[in-house]
Design a protein around this motif. Structure first.
Motif, PDB file in Angstrom:
ATOM      1  N   ILE A  79      -7.989  10.157  11.946  1.00  0.00           N
ATOM      2  CA  ILE A  79      -6.721   9.488  11.733  1.00  0.00           C
ATOM      3  C   ILE A  79      -6.404   9.447  10.238  1.00  0.00           C
ATOM      4  O   ILE A  79      -7.234   9.056   9.426  1.00  0.00           O
ATOM      5  CB  ILE A  79      -6.772   8.049  12.292  1.00  0.00           C
ATOM      6  N   GLN A  80      -5.190   9.865   9.869  1.00  0.00           N
ATOM      7  CA  GLN A  80      -4.747   9.798   8.480  1.00  0.00           C
ATOM      8  C   GLN A  80      -4.240   8.395   8.196  1.00  0.00           C
ATOM      9  O   GLN A  80      -3.346   7.891   8.880  1.00  0.00           O
ATOM     10  CB  GLN A  80      -3.631  10.818   8.227  1.00  0.00           C
ATOM     11  N   SER A  81      -4.780   7.752   7.182  1.00  0.00           N
ATOM     12  CA  SER A  81      -4.438   6.359   6.926  1.00  0.00           C
ATOM     13  C   SER A  81      -3.394   6.169   5.827  1.00  0.00           C
ATOM     14  O   SER A  81      -2.696   5.152   5.814  1.00  0.00           O
ATOM     15  CB  SER A  81      -5.698   5.566   6.567  1.00  0.00           C
ATOM     16  N   VAL A  82      -3.290   7.117   4.899  1.00  0.00           N
ATOM     17  CA  VAL A  82      -2.317   6.993   3.817  1.00  0.00           C
ATOM     18  C   VAL A  82      -1.462   8.258   3.764  1.00  0.00           C
ATOM     19  O   VAL A  82      -1.997   9.373   3.727  1.00  0.00           O
ATOM     20  CB  VAL A  82      -3.006   6.781   2.450  1.00  0.00           C
ATOM     21  N   GLY A 111      -9.904  -5.862   4.239  1.00  0.00           N
ATOM     22  CA  GLY A 111     -10.893  -6.035   5.293  1.00  0.00           C
ATOM     23  C   GLY A 111     -10.543  -5.322   6.576  1.00  0.00           C
ATOM     24  O   GLY A 111     -11.361  -5.258   7.503  1.00  0.00           O
ATOM     25  N   LEU A 112      -9.321  -4.779   6.665  1.00  0.00           N
ATOM     26  CA  LEU A 112      -8.890  -4.090   7.891  1.00  0.00           C
ATOM     27  C   LEU A 112      -8.358  -2.691   7.574  1.00  0.00           C
ATOM     28  O   LEU A 112      -7.467  -2.192   8.252  1.00  0.00           O
ATOM     29  CB  LEU A 112      -7.796  -4.900   8.610  1.00  0.00           C
ATOM     30  N   SER A 113      -8.907  -2.068   6.554  1.00  0.00           N
ATOM     31  CA  SER A 113      -8.379  -0.771   6.120  1.00  0.00           C
ATOM     32  C   SER A 113      -8.418   0.274   7.222  1.00  0.00           C
ATOM     33  O   SER A 113      -7.548   1.157   7.281  1.00  0.00           O
ATOM     34  CB  SER A 113      -9.157  -0.274   4.898  1.00  0.00           C
ATOM     35  N   GLU A 114      -9.410   0.179   8.117  1.00  0.00           N
ATOM     36  CA  GLU A 114      -9.517   1.155   9.192  1.00  0.00           C
ATOM     37  C   GLU A 114      -8.430   0.976  10.245  1.00  0.00           C
ATOM     38  O   GLU A 114      -8.253   1.831  11.116  1.00  0.00           O
ATOM     39  CB  GLU A 114     -10.897   1.060   9.859  1.00  0.00           C
ATOM     40  N   ARG A 115      -7.681  -0.115  10.153  1.00  0.00           N
ATOM     41  CA  ARG A 115      -6.596  -0.387  11.097  1.00  0.00           C
ATOM     42  C   ARG A 115      -5.215  -0.225  10.464  1.00  0.00           C
ATOM     43  O   ARG A 115      -4.213  -0.556  11.102  1.00  0.00           O
ATOM     44  CB  ARG A 115      -6.698  -1.819  11.644  1.00  0.00           C
ATOM     45  N   CYS A 116      -5.153   0.215   9.218  1.00  0.00           N
ATOM     46  CA  CYS A 116      -3.887   0.264   8.486  1.00  0.00           C
ATOM     47  C   CYS A 116      -3.434   1.703   8.241  1.00  0.00           C
ATOM     48  O   CYS A 116      -4.220   2.539   7.794  1.00  0.00           O
ATOM     49  CB  CYS A 116      -4.017  -0.464   7.150  1.00  0.00           C
ATOM     50  N   ILE A 117      -2.155   1.965   8.520  1.00  0.00           N
ATOM     51  CA  ILE A 117      -1.555   3.270   8.262  1.00  0.00           C
ATOM     52  C   ILE A 117      -0.362   3.034   7.358  1.00  0.00           C
ATOM     53  O   ILE A 117       0.605   2.369   7.747  1.00  0.00           O
ATOM     54  CB  ILE A 117      -1.141   3.963   9.571  1.00  0.00           C
ATOM     55  N   THR A 118      -0.430   3.540   6.128  1.00  0.00           N
ATOM     56  CA  THR A 118       0.543   3.157   5.120  1.00  0.00           C
ATOM     57  C   THR A 118       1.135   4.357   4.397  1.00  0.00           C
ATOM     58  O   THR A 118       0.642   5.483   4.500  1.00  0.00           O
ATOM     59  CB  THR A 118      -0.109   2.242   4.063  1.00  0.00           C
ATOM     60  N   LEU A 119       2.200   4.064   3.653  1.00  0.00           N
ATOM     61  CA  LEU A 119       2.802   5.022   2.727  1.00  0.00           C
ATOM     62  C   LEU A 119       2.494   4.571   1.304  1.00  0.00           C
ATOM     63  O   LEU A 119       2.458   3.367   1.026  1.00  0.00           O
ATOM     64  CB  LEU A 119       4.319   5.066   2.928  1.00  0.00           C
ATOM     65  N   ASP A 120       2.285   5.502   0.406  1.00  0.00           N
ATOM     66  CA  ASP A 120       2.110   5.173  -1.006  1.00  0.00           C
ATOM     67  C   ASP A 120       3.489   4.869  -1.587  1.00  0.00           C
ATOM     68  O   ASP A 120       4.146   5.730  -2.182  1.00  0.00           O
ATOM     69  CB  ASP A 120       1.437   6.334  -1.737  1.00  0.00           C
ATOM     70  N   ASN A 121       3.946   3.616  -1.411  1.00  0.00           N
ATOM     71  CA  ASN A 121       5.282   3.226  -1.842  1.00  0.00           C
ATOM     72  C   ASN A 121       5.438   3.259  -3.363  1.00  0.00           C
ATOM     73  O   ASN A 121       6.521   3.578  -3.875  1.00  0.00           O
ATOM     74  CB  ASN A 121       5.608   1.833  -1.312  1.00  0.00           C
ATOM     75  N   GLU A 122       4.383   2.909  -4.084  1.00  0.00           N
ATOM     76  CA  GLU A 122       4.478   2.942  -5.546  1.00  0.00           C
ATOM     77  C   GLU A 122       4.749   4.362  -6.029  1.00  0.00           C
ATOM     78  O   GLU A 122       5.588   4.589  -6.915  1.00  0.00           O
ATOM     79  CB  GLU A 122       3.196   2.410  -6.176  1.00  0.00           C
ATOM     80  N   LEU A 123       4.068   5.330  -5.445  1.00  0.00           N
ATOM     81  CA  LEU A 123       4.311   6.720  -5.808  1.00  0.00           C
ATOM     82  C   LEU A 123       5.752   7.108  -5.498  1.00  0.00           C
ATOM     83  O   LEU A 123       6.399   7.812  -6.282  1.00  0.00           O
ATOM     84  CB  LEU A 123       3.343   7.639  -5.068  1.00  0.00           C
ATOM     85  N   GLY A 124       6.271   6.637  -4.353  1.00  0.00           N
ATOM     86  CA  GLY A 124       7.654   6.951  -3.996  1.00  0.00           C
ATOM     87  C   GLY A 124       8.639   6.408  -5.015  1.00  0.00           C
ATOM     88  O   GLY A 124       9.581   7.103  -5.430  1.00  0.00           O
ATOM     89  N   GLY A 125       8.434   5.159  -5.447  1.00  0.00           N
ATOM     90  CA  GLY A 125       9.302   4.588  -6.466  1.00  0.00           C
ATOM     91  C   GLY A 125       9.213   5.343  -7.784  1.00  0.00           C
ATOM     92  O   GLY A 125      10.219   5.552  -8.478  1.00  0.00           O
ATOM     93  N   TYR A 126       8.019   5.763  -8.113  1.00  0.00           N
ATOM     94  CA  TYR A 126       7.807   6.553  -9.331  1.00  0.00           C
ATOM     95  C   TYR A 126       8.539   7.889  -9.251  1.00  0.00           C
ATOM     96  O   TYR A 126       9.233   8.301 -10.199  1.00  0.00           O
ATOM     97  CB  TYR A 126       6.313   6.784  -9.537  1.00  0.00           C
ATOM     98  N   LEU A 127       8.419   8.580  -8.130  1.00  0.00           N
ATOM     99  CA  LEU A 127       9.047   9.897  -7.981  1.00  0.00           C
ATOM    100  C   LEU A 127      10.561   9.813  -8.110  1.00  0.00           C
ATOM    101  O   LEU A 127      11.196  10.694  -8.699  1.00  0.00           O
ATOM    102  CB  LEU A 127       8.680  10.498  -6.619  1.00  0.00           C
ATOM    103  N   ALA A 128      11.157   8.745  -7.548  1.00  0.00           N
ATOM    104  CA  ALA A 128      12.609   8.584  -7.599  1.00  0.00           C
ATOM    105  C   ALA A 128      13.091   8.457  -9.041  1.00  0.00           C
ATOM    106  O   ALA A 128      13.996   9.182  -9.486  1.00  0.00           O
ATOM    107  CB  ALA A 128      13.023   7.360  -6.781  1.00  0.00           C
ATOM    108  N   THR A 129      12.488   7.555  -9.797  1.00  0.00           N
ATOM    109  CA  THR A 129      12.929   7.316 -11.171  1.00  0.00           C
ATOM    110  C   THR A 129      12.536   8.463 -12.093  1.00  0.00           C
ATOM    111  O   THR A 129      13.303   8.853 -12.986  1.00  0.00           O
ATOM    112  CB  THR A 129      12.351   5.982 -11.671  1.00  0.00           C
ATOM    113  N   HIS A 130      11.364   9.023 -11.873  1.00  0.00           N
ATOM    114  CA  HIS A 130      10.925  10.157 -12.698  1.00  0.00           C
ATOM    115  C   HIS A 130      11.888  11.330 -12.562  1.00  0.00           C
ATOM    116  O   HIS A 130      12.176  12.036 -13.552  1.00  0.00           O
ATOM    117  CB  HIS A 130       9.509  10.573 -12.294  1.00  0.00           C
ATOM    118  N   HIS A 131      12.405  11.550 -11.373  1.00  0.00           N
ATOM    119  CA  HIS A 131      13.384  12.628 -11.154  1.00  0.00           C
ATOM    120  C   HIS A 131      14.623  12.408 -12.028  1.00  0.00           C
ATOM    121  O   HIS A 131      15.120  13.345 -12.673  1.00  0.00           O
ATOM    122  CB  HIS A 131      13.773  12.671  -9.676  1.00  0.00           C
TER     123      HIS A 131
END
Length: 334
Positions: free
Chosen positions: A320-323, A150-170
């Motif tokens: 504004i970039q949100s993700v 409900g507040l997506s326009e106020r949230c600035i986030t990182l795709d943490n799941e992708l980060g975890g995936y990239l670490a293990t995939h490497h």
């Protein structure tokens, strides 16, 4: 102490012009602005911030609430936000919530009591419902590193799941199959999302989750020390380590784990590959230099400041970039 009337007289301008220069409420010719500023310096005049606040309904201050004040992650975040507001002629008030709900609530109310024009919140314990209610009260705020329904326009986030995936995939691409994992506190959104990405990468290679290769840490260096010691106790048999790689939920824990590895006589990366997360400033000074996932926290802080400058202070700023997307940083530890 000099008064605004004396400044106006010395600069040869009206009180209204002085007000426009001080409050930025209307354009002022650059030569006029320079005369006013020169008069203020000569007389030693200091604007009354309370009076300015009453006149403009703005305090020109922004409250920042983070989990902790120490450590390279929060230092980089706060430094970038403060620099953005300093360059825009704004001030910051900083508080720490220590990942405890009562403290986070109290600190938010404290910042609001200081008439902050807006808040930048890195909060982990207050509920989504509390944040929605805060928005409904008319409070201007932006949330970092958290998605609030409900507040997506106020949230600035990182795709943490992708980060975890990239670490293990490497590590999987490099041939590792027995991969241990030290997470942050799993009740925290970023920690659980990173581990979810880890499991996703394992599943792609047909590898099931092994609970004995998992340790829940605390995002501190000591978490890496205790976590790796725990994993060694379970998986070091006949003088050999049973896993060949270790993923850590952040760089601080990776640093602690590498320290223990050195103490146990393990060669990194020959006997144990280690990867972190965040890409904080010390990660390229560890021995060996730490392979990690880049968390562009300075850029996220920059974007949060721009959200405030655009939304609250009506400055002409682009979208504004949100993700933000993480990326793999290859160094020597893998």
């Amino acid at each position: 102490m000099a008064t605004i009337y004396e400044v106006a007289k010395l600069a040869g301008v009206s009180l209204a012009t002085i007000s426009r220069v001080l409050n930025g409420t209307a354009p002022v010719r650059e030569s006029t602005k320079q005369k006013v500023e020169a008069a203020m310096r000569e007389l030693g005049y200091r604007p009354n911030s309370v009076a300015q606040s009453l006149a403009t309904n703005r305090s020109n201050s922004v409250g920042i609430l983070v989990s902790e004040l120490g450590g390279p992650f929060y230092s980089e975040l706060l430094s970038r936000i403060e620099a953005e507001f300093r360059n825009a002629g704004k001030h910051v008030i900083i508080a720490a919530g220590h990942s405890e709900e009562d403290i986070e609530r109290e600190r938010i109310e404290f910042l609001l009591s200081r008439n902050c024009d807006a808040l930048i919140l890195h909060v982990e314990s207050v509920s989504d419902e509390f944040l929605v209610e805060l928005a409904e009260r008319g409070t201007s705020f932006v949330v970092i590193n958290r998605e609030v329904k409900g507040l997506s326009e106020r949230c600035i986030t990182l795709d943490n799941e992708l980060g975890g995936y990239l670490a293990t995939h490497h590590l999987l691409k490099k041939g590792h199959r027995q991969i241990a994992y030290i997470s942050g506190p799993m009740w925290k959104h970023d920690a659980s999302e990173r581990y979810k990405g880890h499991l996703k990468a394992l599943a792609e290679y047909g590898i099931d989750e092994d609970p004995t290769l998992f340790y829940e840490g605390d995002f501190q260096e000591t978490g890496g020390v205790h976590g790796f010691a725990h994993l060694i106790a379970k998986h070091h048999k006949s003088g050999k380590l049973e896993f060949s790689a270790l993923v850590c939920g952040n760089d601080e824990m990776a640093s602690g784990a590498i320290t223990v590895a050195h103490e146990r006589g393990l060669d990194v990366p020959e006997q144990l590959a280690v990867i972190g997360f965040d890409n904080v400033n010390f990660s390229h000074y560890t021995y060996p230099k730490l392979t990690t996932i880049d968390y562009p926290i300075a850029e996220i802080g920059h974007m949060a400041a721009h959200w405030v400058l655009k939304t609250v202070y009506k400055q002409p700023i682009e979208d504004i970039q949100s993700v933000f997307k993480p990326r793999l940083i290859l160094r020597d530890s893998t």
